[in-house]
Design a protein around this motif. Structure first.
Motif, short mmCIF file in Angstrom:
data_model
loop_
_atom_site.label_atom_id
_atom_site.label_comp_id
_atom_site.label_asym_id
_atom_site.label_seq_id
_atom_site.Cartn_x
_atom_site.Cartn_y
_atom_site.Cartn_z
N GLY A 33 1.80 -13.94 6.99
CA GLY A 33 2.13 -12.92 6.00
C GLY A 33 1.23 -13.01 4.78
O GLY A 33 0.83 -11.99 4.21
N ARG A 34 0.91 -14.24 4.38
CA ARG A 34 0.01 -14.43 3.23
C ARG A 34 -1.37 -13.86 3.53
O ARG A 34 -1.98 -13.19 2.68
CB ARG A 34 -0.11 -15.91 2.90
N GLY A 37 -1.19 -10.16 3.44
CA GLY A 37 -1.09 -9.75 2.05
C GLY A 37 -2.42 -9.80 1.33
O GLY A 37 -2.74 -8.92 0.53
N MET A 41 -3.59 -6.36 -0.33
CA MET A 41 -3.58 -6.30 -1.79
C MET A 41 -4.97 -6.18 -2.37
O MET A 41 -5.22 -5.39 -3.29
CB MET A 41 -2.85 -7.52 -2.36
N ILE A 71 5.75 -3.21 -4.75
CA ILE A 71 4.62 -4.01 -4.29
C ILE A 71 4.59 -5.41 -4.91
O ILE A 71 3.74 -6.22 -4.55
CB ILE A 71 3.26 -3.31 -4.55
N PRO A 74 4.98 -8.25 -2.08
CA PRO A 74 3.77 -8.38 -1.27
C PRO A 74 2.55 -8.84 -2.08
O PRO A 74 1.71 -9.58 -1.56
CB PRO A 74 3.56 -6.94 -0.74
N MET A 75 2.48 -8.41 -3.34
CA MET A 75 1.35 -8.82 -4.18
C MET A 75 1.37 -10.34 -4.38
O MET A 75 0.34 -11.02 -4.20
CB MET A 75 1.40 -8.10 -5.52
N MET A 77 2.96 -12.53 -2.56
CA MET A 77 2.79 -13.15 -1.25
C MET A 77 1.31 -13.26 -0.90
O MET A 77 0.86 -14.25 -0.31
CB MET A 77 3.52 -12.32 -0.19
N GLY A 78 0.52 -12.23 -1.27
CA GLY A 78 -0.89 -12.22 -0.91
C GLY A 78 -1.76 -13.08 -1.81
O GLY A 78 -2.75 -13.64 -1.34
N GLN A 106 10.20 -14.09 6.15
CA GLN A 106 10.97 -13.66 4.99
C GLN A 106 12.47 -13.75 5.28
O GLN A 106 12.90 -13.71 6.43
CB GLN A 106 10.56 -12.26 4.58
#
Length: 240
Positions: A33-34, A37, A41, A71, A74-75, A77-78, A106
């Motif tokens: 996921g990272r 992201g 992003m 966002i 997700p921001m 996370m990235g 998550q």
């Protein structure tokens, strides 16, 4: 030669994950996921990340993130330096998003009750030395940490994990031209990580009074960090 079930080539007992471990969100999923992201992003916007080095490199950590736009999660996370498991409202787990969010590690939480399953899994992340992401305001709003729920204090006091305040600024300044629900494409979004701190008073108490006092300490720290982040990024003008 027939091998004994559950034993390795040298006859050693192969450890199998307990039921509790099997129920924990996937660490590999969170790393995937990272990476997703990072691509999204940085591909859609221009994140400016400050203070990421302040996040402890190992051990349990709680990221306390302000929340003014969809966002924000997700921001973080990235751009966070470590894979993060966010507590996310169960309403987001609909249709294809359900298996996707679960697959990237998550955590689904029912905000209308004391969700024991979510609590157990979140504490499991911290007990395993992982990173737990929380929106302490409980829902999307002004993103100013003005009203905190007690959940953050409980996880911090219960686990002993340090809290790292995170301010996401610029995501809700104005809507995009093509998609109104998103910030303008290629606009700058600032993510500022603060110094880690302990929420408890060192006594280990988990009484209602102790949690209320911890919540007060947390709110002071988060509010101060947000003010510093706005000053550092020059975002004061957006408040006028």
């Amino acid at each position: 030669m027939r091998r004994h079930p559950g034993r390795g080539e040298a006859g050693r007992q192969v450890s199998r994950p307990s039921r509790q471990e099997a129920d924990l969100p996937s660490g590999r999923g969170a790393e995937a996921g990272r990476r997703i992201g990072v691509g999204l992003m940085y591909g859609l916007w221009r994140p400016r990340v400050l203070g990421a080095w302040k996040v402890p490199a190992t051990g349990p950590v709680i990221l306390a993130v302000n929340h003014s736009h969809n966002i924000d999660g997700p921001m973080v996370m990235g751009v966070a330096p470590r894979p993060t498991h966010f507590l996310i409202k169960q309403e987001a787990f609909v249709g294809p998003l359900d298996p996707f969010l679960t697959g990237i590690g998550q955590l689904k939480v029912d905000r209308t009750s004391a969700d024991r399953t979510a609590i157990t899994r979140a504490l499991g992340v911290l007990d395993g030395g992982g990173v737990l992401g929380i929106f302490p305001e409980g829902t999307r709003g002004e993103g100013d940490f003005a009203s905190l729920r007690a959940g953050l204090a409980y996880f911090a006091v219960r686990s002993g994990a340090p809290i790292v305040p995170v301010a996401v600024l610029g995501s809700a300044d104005r809507p995009g031209r093509l998609v109104k629900a998103l910030p303008p494409l290629r606009s700058r979004v600032d993510v500022v990580f603060g110094d880690p701190f302990q929420a408890g008073d060192g006594s280990g108490r988990r009484t209602r009074r102790a949690l209320d006092e911890a919540t007060g300490r947390i709110q002071k720290q988060l509010t101060t960090h947000l003010e510093n982040a706005r000053r550092l990024t020059g975002r004061w003008a957006t408040l006028e």
